[in-house]
Scaffold this motif. Sequence first.
Motif, mmCIF file in Angstrom:
data_model
loop_
_atom_site.group_PDB
_atom_site.id
_atom_site.type_symbol
_atom_site.label_atom_id
_atom_site.label_comp_id
_atom_site.label_asym_id
_atom_site.label_seq_id
_atom_site.Cartn_x
_atom_site.Cartn_y
_atom_site.Cartn_z
ATOM 1 N N ASP A 60 0.741 -1.355 0.094
ATOM 2 C CA ASP A 60 -0.103 -0.098 -0.104
ATOM 3 C C ASP A 60 0.877 1.252 0.087
ATOM 4 O O ASP A 60 0.333 2.354 -0.126
ATOM 5 N N TYR A 61 2.262 1.296 0.273
ATOM 6 C CA TYR A 61 2.913 2.259 0.048
ATOM 7 C C TYR A 61 3.234 3.050 -1.124
ATOM 8 O O TYR A 61 3.587 4.269 -1.101
ATOM 9 N N PHE A 62 2.919 2.546 -2.332
ATOM 10 C CA PHE A 62 3.293 3.009 -3.518
ATOM 11 C C PHE A 62 1.958 3.354 -4.505
ATOM 12 O O PHE A 62 2.020 3.164 -5.799
ATOM 13 N N SER A 63 0.778 3.429 -3.877
ATOM 14 C CA SER A 63 -0.213 3.435 -4.456
ATOM 15 C C SER A 63 -0.641 4.773 -5.143
ATOM 16 O O SER A 63 -0.061 5.721 -4.425
ATOM 17 N N ASN A 64 -0.833 4.955 -6.405
ATOM 18 C CA ASN A 64 -0.852 6.240 -7.010
ATOM 19 C C ASN A 64 0.291 6.961 -7.433
ATOM 20 O O ASN A 64 0.446 8.371 -7.208
ATOM 21 N N LEU A 97 8.169 -5.197 -16.424
ATOM 22 C CA LEU A 97 7.436 -5.479 -15.158
ATOM 23 C C LEU A 97 7.987 -5.017 -13.878
ATOM 24 O O LEU A 97 8.996 -5.161 -13.512
ATOM 25 N N LEU A 98 7.316 -3.995 -13.147
ATOM 26 C CA LEU A 98 7.712 -3.623 -11.835
ATOM 27 C C LEU A 98 7.068 -4.211 -10.691
ATOM 28 O O LEU A 98 5.791 -4.304 -10.464
ATOM 29 N N TYR A 99 7.931 -5.169 -10.063
ATOM 30 C CA TYR A 99 7.224 -5.755 -8.853
ATOM 31 C C TYR A 99 7.473 -5.457 -7.534
ATOM 32 O O TYR A 99 8.559 -5.138 -7.252
ATOM 33 N N ILE A 100 6.732 -5.026 -6.870
ATOM 34 C CA ILE A 100 6.644 -4.426 -5.491
ATOM 35 C C ILE A 100 5.873 -5.467 -4.382
ATOM 36 O O ILE A 100 4.814 -5.454 -4.438
ATOM 37 N N GLN A 101 6.787 -6.163 -3.737
ATOM 38 C CA GLN A 101 6.392 -7.071 -3.068
ATOM 39 C C GLN A 101 5.756 -6.452 -1.623
ATOM 40 O O GLN A 101 6.034 -5.235 -1.141
ATOM 41 N N LYS A 102 4.744 -7.093 -0.846
ATOM 42 C CA LYS A 102 4.215 -6.675 0.263
ATOM 43 C C LYS A 102 5.158 -6.889 1.440
ATOM 44 O O LYS A 102 6.145 -7.838 1.502
ATOM 45 N N ALA A 103 5.626 -5.952 2.239
ATOM 46 C CA ALA A 103 6.561 -6.005 3.413
ATOM 47 C C ALA A 103 5.899 -5.193 4.545
ATOM 48 O O ALA A 103 4.983 -4.448 4.233
ATOM 49 N N GLN A 134 12.887 7.343 -4.376
ATOM 50 C CA GLN A 134 13.267 7.937 -3.564
ATOM 51 C C GLN A 134 12.527 9.231 -2.766
ATOM 52 O O GLN A 134 12.690 9.528 -1.792
ATOM 53 N N ASN A 135 11.484 9.651 -3.509
ATOM 54 C CA ASN A 135 10.757 10.850 -3.270
ATOM 55 C C ASN A 135 9.936 10.076 -2.087
ATOM 56 O O ASN A 135 9.524 10.923 -1.266
ATOM 57 N N ARG A 136 9.255 8.943 -2.430
ATOM 58 C CA ARG A 136 8.380 8.167 -1.394
ATOM 59 C C ARG A 136 8.930 7.833 -0.126
ATOM 60 O O ARG A 136 8.376 8.157 0.939
ATOM 61 N N LEU A 137 10.317 7.430 -0.300
ATOM 62 C CA LEU A 137 11.166 7.110 1.075
ATOM 63 C C LEU A 137 11.236 8.444 1.836
ATOM 64 O O LEU A 137 11.283 8.352 2.982
ATOM 65 N N ARG A 138 11.710 9.379 0.903
ATOM 66 C CA ARG A 138 11.939 10.987 1.792
ATOM 67 C C ARG A 138 10.572 11.059 2.538
ATOM 68 O O ARG A 138 10.579 11.560 3.760
ATOM 69 N N GLN A 139 9.678 11.109 1.915
ATOM 70 C CA GLN A 139 8.353 11.272 2.734
ATOM 71 C C GLN A 139 7.938 10.674 3.838
ATOM 72 O O GLN A 139 7.600 11.031 4.897
ATOM 73 N N GLY A 140 8.190 9.280 3.438
ATOM 74 C CA GLY A 140 8.122 8.203 4.630
ATOM 75 C C GLY A 140 8.640 8.713 5.930
ATOM 76 O O GLY A 140 8.299 8.581 6.981
ATOM 77 N N ARG A 141 10.167 8.886 5.772
ATOM 78 C CA ARG A 141 11.096 9.217 6.603
ATOM 79 C C ARG A 141 10.854 10.261 7.446
ATOM 80 O O ARG A 141 10.831 10.546 8.562
ATOM 81 N N LEU A 142 10.508 11.288 6.808
ATOM 82 C CA LEU A 142 10.058 12.784 7.297
ATOM 83 C C LEU A 142 8.546 12.618 8.006
ATOM 84 O O LEU A 142 8.379 13.229 9.284
ATOM 85 N N GLN A 143 7.659 11.669 7.519
ATOM 86 C CA GLN A 143 6.431 11.575 8.269
ATOM 87 C C GLN A 143 6.650 10.768 9.586
ATOM 88 O O GLN A 143 6.079 11.188 10.664
ATOM 89 N N ARG A 144 7.696 9.967 9.514
ATOM 90 C CA ARG A 144 7.945 9.340 10.890
ATOM 91 C C ARG A 144 8.673 10.304 12.064
ATOM 92 O O ARG A 144 8.163 10.044 13.284
#
Length: 446
Positions: A60-64, A97-103, A134-144
């Motif tokens: 659910d981390y990379f939706s949209n 194909l971009l495969y993003i596993q559930k973690a 990288q952008n989504r990781l940066r958002q997640g780290r700042l949200q934490r």
Amino acid sequence: MNKLKLIIKREYLAKVRNKSFVIMTFLSPILMVGMIVLIAYLTKVNDSEKRVITVLNESDYFSNAFNITETLSYIDFKDLTLNEAIDSTLAMENYGLLYIQKAPDLETTATQAFLYTKESPVSYVIESLETIFQNRLRQGRLQRLGVSAKDFSEIDTDFEIKTATFQGDTNLKGINEIKAGIGGAFGYLIMMFIIIYGGFVMRSVIEEKTSRIIEVIISSVKPFQLMLGKIIGTSLAGITQFAIWIISASLLLFVAMLLLDIDLTALNSNPGLPVNAMTNVGNLPQGTANNMQLYAQELFKIPWVLLVCSFVIYFVLGYLIYSSIYAAIGAAVDNETDTQQFIFPIILPLMLAIYVGFFSVFSNPHGPIAVGFSLFPLTSPIVMLMRLPGGIGDGGVPLWQFLTSIVLLIVTFLAIVWLAAKIYRVGILMYGKKPTYRELFKWLKY
């Protein structure tokens, strides 16, 4: 003086009336413009290819997160296994194909993501996907750390420090590189002219020497007059051809751009920078239009009259220096094959002027390397022109450096012509022997 004029006229007419000269004068612009148009068209066709990537996202981390761009589009797969997604991607002939596993967390999800392709993916596809992650990781780290998405969009903005001269004039980023590039274009023209038309002088001397016509001519004309007449006559023919090339090529390119709707900016396009690859990116700064206007004003401020006049001065002096050397080489050998050992030492300073000049002038136009090469006579016609778009005086080339480089060019020209005339005087009547550097040195003593 009358004999010199006759030699110049003879050399000029002999060149411009040559069939190959006439054909290449009118054919070369067509070939050059055709090559430019072809490259622009092929680039446009190549960049217009849109690659499709299927996305199997189990988290659910990379939706949209994957937005369609001019060069990339995405198709989402749901409720499929990895093997089924691979088979479907191959059947649909999609790019990858971009495969993003559930973690359990964002960091693990990102590190376990894989891109599957038939072959090694092109760089801009990788860069686009990495930018999204990288952008989504940066958002997640700042949200934490307690930073909201809104706060993140305000934080994630670029900063550029404003600079100005002591007189209050705004300094623009990259303007020095643009100015050096303009000067470098003039310098590159000089280098190409010297290589092409210097070779004409050398071949002309070799042809007359091997046909023994030179023995008849030298009985009524001094060797120095003959050499100087060949240099000036050939250079005038070259200037005529060069002027026709520039005018006709410019007209042809303008017509081709209008009729074929060719955009030459496609040659500089970078498909690796998609339009909306990053989420939460704000609009362009309001000052962008103002910056473009400032760049236009800076280009308008370039001393074009000085640059063109300096181009003529450095072009004439530089060509006379190198063509004298070419004439001496032509007189010293019996065929073009024997010239190879002498050509590279001549071309080497020109190559150094282009490459070292670009590196030094781009980084520090007033540094010791740039100054040294702009004063050294064999490289100054090119390197000094790279520095001159900044003007003469404050912020530009000091007046003493400009004048010194011209004086050194004149002195060097006189010295090289004097030395070349000595080699020419002996070499034009020497046959059947391949000269060495030691023998050329002996000829200078005669």
